[in-house]
Design a protein around this motif. Structure first.
Motif: not given
Length: 403
Positions: A1-6
């Motif tokens: 969830m935290a690294l989803g945008p990258v």
């Protein structure tokens, strides 16, 4: 969830770089979880940060070095002000705009307005472009001066912190030296012989002699309590001294009886151990005199509770409690009488205790300098008990002490 945008940048990382990014992300998630309290909320905050940083950069396509961007820009917190909870003007704990950043912007705008007004008054003939240039130069000068002052205050704070640390270290050293000195003094004191009997290694006073001293203190108090109850305030020092002799004889007789009873129960255990025998005798005397003193104090308080002053105070407390507004409808009821009786008893005991204290102070003020010839101080109970056991006492003296 935290690294989803990258996720697209993730594909451009090596396995080693991916491991380092995961470690950095986990560390940042731990920090964020300390602010928001939930792991999912922390993950959402970190994902929002990465999304905002990508938008600031212009998108993933413009990130030329994914690993450096993630470690040095995307995952790290950027405080826009001095508040530790600030991240690019947003509060980490609430997700709202940082109030401190708003204050900083307000201060900066106010400073710009003030400087512009000063330039307008000092240089009224400047055009807009020149005025803006002068304002920017003055603002830059003030910013540089503020930065210097900030550095100076930070250095001053470091110096003061170092001084405080040095003071704490010195205080700790003094405390350690004090504890060491106290330990040495305790060791030396423990090696001292008993002041009364000479027993070695008794710390200045062995247990038996210390018990004898406490017994003597209790005996003196018992004498004072009996004198306060039986003697008039006008009694002379001779009368007090004579009463002291009678009370001490009665106490000695009681102690001798208790010691004889103790020896009947365990005579063989003390035959070959004089030290244990002395201690047992001292403890027996202490326990007996303690009981006698408690009984004498109870009798004295009861006697002073029968005085006119105590009775008058008890009557006033009874009437006061009975006349309270919550008992006015039924002042003779069970609850009213019980409360009034309790208040009366408390008042009587309080006055009796006060009168006893005053009388004891009077007795202590009387310098008991007159003592009968031949009276000796308290000695070893082991030596005195056989002699005391052979004495005969009158019933009146014994009753005065024990009652």
């Amino acid at each position: 969830m935290a690294l989803g945008p990258v996720s697209w940048l993730w594909q451009g990382l090596s396995r080693w770089q991916q491991g380092r990014v995961v470690e950095a992300a986990e560390a940042e998630l731990g920090r964020l979880e300390g602010w928001v309290g939930q792991q999912e909320a922390a993950a959402r905050r970190l994902a929002a940060r990465l999304t905002a940083r990508l938008a600031e950069t212009g998108g993933e396509a413009l990130v030329q070095r994914p690993y450096g961007w993630l470690i040095g820009r995307g995952l790290v917190q950027r405080q826009a002000c001095a508040d530790r909870r600030c991240d690019d003007g947003t509060r980490l704990d609430t997700g709202t705009d940082c109030e401190n950043c708003a204050n900083v912007l307000h201060v900066r705008r106010a400073a710009r307005i003030r400087v512009a007004a000063e330039v307008g008054q000092e240089l009224p003939g400047l055009d807009d472009a020149a005025r803006r240039q002068v304002v920017e130069e003055r603002l830059q000068s003030q910013t540089a001066a503020d930065a210097k002052r900030f550095v100076w205050r930070r250095e001053e704070a470091r110096v003061r912190e170092a001084e405080r640390e040095a003071a704490r270290a010195a205080a700790q050293e003094r405390a350690d030296l004090k504890r060491q000195a106290a330990a040495v003094a305790a060791t030396v004191r423990q090696a001292l012989a008993c002041e009364d009997c000479g027993q070695t290694g008794a710390g200045g006073l062995c247990e038996a002699c210390g018990c004898r001293r406490e017994t003597e203190t209790l005996t003196v108090r018992a004498v004072q309590l009996v004198a306060a109850r039986t003697l008039d305030p006008s009694a002379s020092a001779v009368d007090v001294a004579a009463l002291e002799v009678r009370v001490r004889v009665a106490i000695d007789r009681k102690v001798a009886a208790e010691w004889a009873e103790f020896l009947e129960l365990s005579p063989a255990e003390l035959e070959d151990d004089q030290e244990r025998a002395d201690l047992a005798a001292a403890l027996t005397a202490h326990s007996t005199v303690q009981q006698i003193t408690d009984q004498a104090e109870t009798s004295a308080v009861a006697a002073f509770g029968r005085t006119d002053e105590a009775q008058a105070e008890a009557d006033r407390a009874y009437r006061t409690e009975q006349g309270r507004r919550w008992f006015q409808h039924n002042p003779t009821g069970e609850a009213a009488v019980a409360a009034a009786t309790k208040a009366s008893t408390t008042a009587r005991d309080r006055v009796a205790q006060h009168l006893l204290t005053v009388r004891l102070d009077q007795l202590r003020e009387q310098a008991t300098t007159v003592r009968p010839t031949g009276q000796t101080g308290a000695g070893s109970w082991t030596d005195r008990l056989p002699e005391l056991a052979a004495r005969t006492l009158g019933a009146d003296t014994t009753g005065a002490v024990i009652a």
